[in-house]
Write a protein that holds these residues in place. Structure first.
Motif, PDB file in Angstrom:
ATOM      1  N   ASP A   1       0.830  -1.201   0.000  1.00 38.23           N
ATOM      2  CA  ASP A   1       0.000   0.000   0.000  1.00 38.23           C
ATOM      3  C   ASP A   1       0.868   1.256   0.000  1.00 38.23           C
ATOM      4  OD1 ASP A   1      -2.126  -1.651   0.110  1.00 38.23           O
ATOM      5  OD2 ASP A   1      -2.754  -1.148   2.138  1.00 38.23           O
TER       6      ASP A   1
ATOM      7  N   HIS B   1       0.805   4.987   1.360  1.00 39.11           N
ATOM      8  CA  HIS B   1       0.108   5.851   2.313  1.00 39.11           C
ATOM      9  C   HIS B   1       0.686   7.247   2.208  1.00 39.11           C
ATOM     10  CE1 HIS B   1      -0.903   7.176   6.656  1.00 39.11           C
ATOM     11  NE2 HIS B   1      -1.845   7.542   5.822  1.00 39.11           N
TER      12      HIS B   1
ATOM     13  N   THR C   1      -4.753   6.100   1.694  1.00 39.11           N
ATOM     14  CA  THR C   1      -4.001   4.876   1.460  1.00 39.11           C
ATOM     15  C   THR C   1      -4.499   4.243   0.181  1.00 39.11           C
ATOM     16  OG1 THR C   1      -3.643   4.501   3.819  1.00 39.11           O
ATOM     17  CG2 THR C   1      -3.415   2.597   2.363  1.00 39.11           C
TER      18      THR C   1
END
Length: 355
Positions: free
Chosen positions: A3, A5, A22
């Motif tokens: 991910d 962020h 995110t």
């Protein structure tokens, strides 16, 4: 876990840019919004070209947290700009070889050139290339650098229609096959509708809406990001062939749409993405007669949402797919529309997300 962020504030315009989100991988995430919304500034921050003073994390690594800062070359982020930025003194093969040598993958130059149709161009200098050819070289050069994350800053905005039509399938191919996360900036609704798996709608430095593209395109909260490109419904339909008088058929789960014939003609059974704006959908409680509209679909109201004092967002299920209509409050009251009510959706115009 890969991910991305982002949580930071950048000086930009009178209010700055405030981001806290995110983004899951893989897929293509589009950052959509009008000029000056701050889209390119976000890419520059992710690439490491601009310090934010905030937090940027990717794949478990902290690239910036207000104290530490990872420089661009250590992030292994590839970036494709509006202008190709090729090395003028090198031919096409030299440009590709430069990136491949740095990444230790010289054996991939020829296969990648073949895959993306660059083999006939290898001996040519950038000055002899068309805009579309140069941008294709820039894209492949970036891929040969073996990035972990690909950033694309309005890569089609300077190209003509034919060049865009040639490159869009390549970006789709990357999205579907490369398993490479892509963050794609655009102010073109057609590009976003065609390419994006997820979309961030940005206006005045603020996220107005984010999530799966179909949901964002139909979200009234994204209206400021869309401006004149009013949100609507993003649907998929299968090409079902031609009709007389220059028309074609597209199959929906429980019905069909009739459109003017498409050029070039899609392959039989090809899935197409369509955008139907809320203002281009009318609602009738009885089957309408004597209309010029070709697409009248049995429907049912699923929800009503107040947009302002005069307007209501009417959510429908029509022919097995979700549609939205923007009606006046007076029309909703006159028609006695309520969740569960049967009706007919009259689709006045359909935009093909193709170029």
């Amino acid at each position: 876990m890969t991910d991305l962020h982002l949580a930071f504030r950048l000086p930009h315009g009178p209010r700055g840019i405030e981001i806290d989100l995110t983004l899951p991988d893989p897929g293509l995430t589009a950052i959509f919004g009008p000029s000056g919304a701050g889209k390119s500034s976000i890419l520059r921050a992710v690439a490491g070209f601009e310090r934010t003073g905030g937090l940027i994390r990717y794949s478990g690594e902290t690239w910036e947290d207000g104290r530490a800062f990872t420089p661009p070359h250590r992030r292994r982020v590839g970036m494709v700009f509006q202008a190709p930025r090729l090395f003028d003194h090198l031919d096409v093969e030299g440009n590709l070889t430069y990136a491949a040598r740095r990444a230790g993958c010289l054996n991939e130059v020829r296969p990648m050139a073949d895959k993306f149709g660059l083999t006939p161009l290898l001996a040519r200098k950038p000055a002899t290339l068309s805009g579309g050819e140069a941008q294709r070289v820039a894209l492949v050069r970036t891929l040969l650098s073996r990035p972990r994350l690909l950033l694309m800053d309005e890569p089609l905005s300077a190209l003509d229609t034919a060049s865009r039509a040639a490159i869009l399938p390549l970006i789709e191919q990357l999205r579907d096959e490369a398993q490479l996360p892509i963050l794609y900036v655009s102010h073109s609704l057609a590009e976003v509708a065609r390419l994006a798996t997820r979309t961030i709608a940005l206006a005045e430095g603020r996220v107005q809406a984010q999530g799966p593209t179909a949901g964002v395109l139909s979200d009234p909260r994204a209206a400021r990001a869309f401006g004149a490109e009013e949100p609507g419904s993003l649907i998929e339909a299968r090409y079902a062939g031609t009709e007389p008088q220059g028309l074609c058929r597209l199959s929906l789960p429980e019905g069909q749409l009739i459109l003017p014939a498409l050029q070039p003609e899609p392959a039989p059974g090809e899935m197409l993405r369509l955008v139907i704006r809320a203002r281009d959908v009318m609602v009738a409680t009885i089957p309408p007669l004597g209309l010029s509209a070709l697409n009248i679909l049995p429907a049912r109201v699923t929800a009503l949402t107040d947009l302002d004092a005069a307007s209501v967002d009417v959510q429908l299920t029509a022919a097995g797919t979700a549609l939205r209509a923007r009606l006046t409050r007076r029309s909703v009251e006159t028609l006695k529309l309520a969740p569960g009510a049967p009706c007919h959706a009259i689709v006045k115009s359909v935009a093909l997300a193709r170029d």
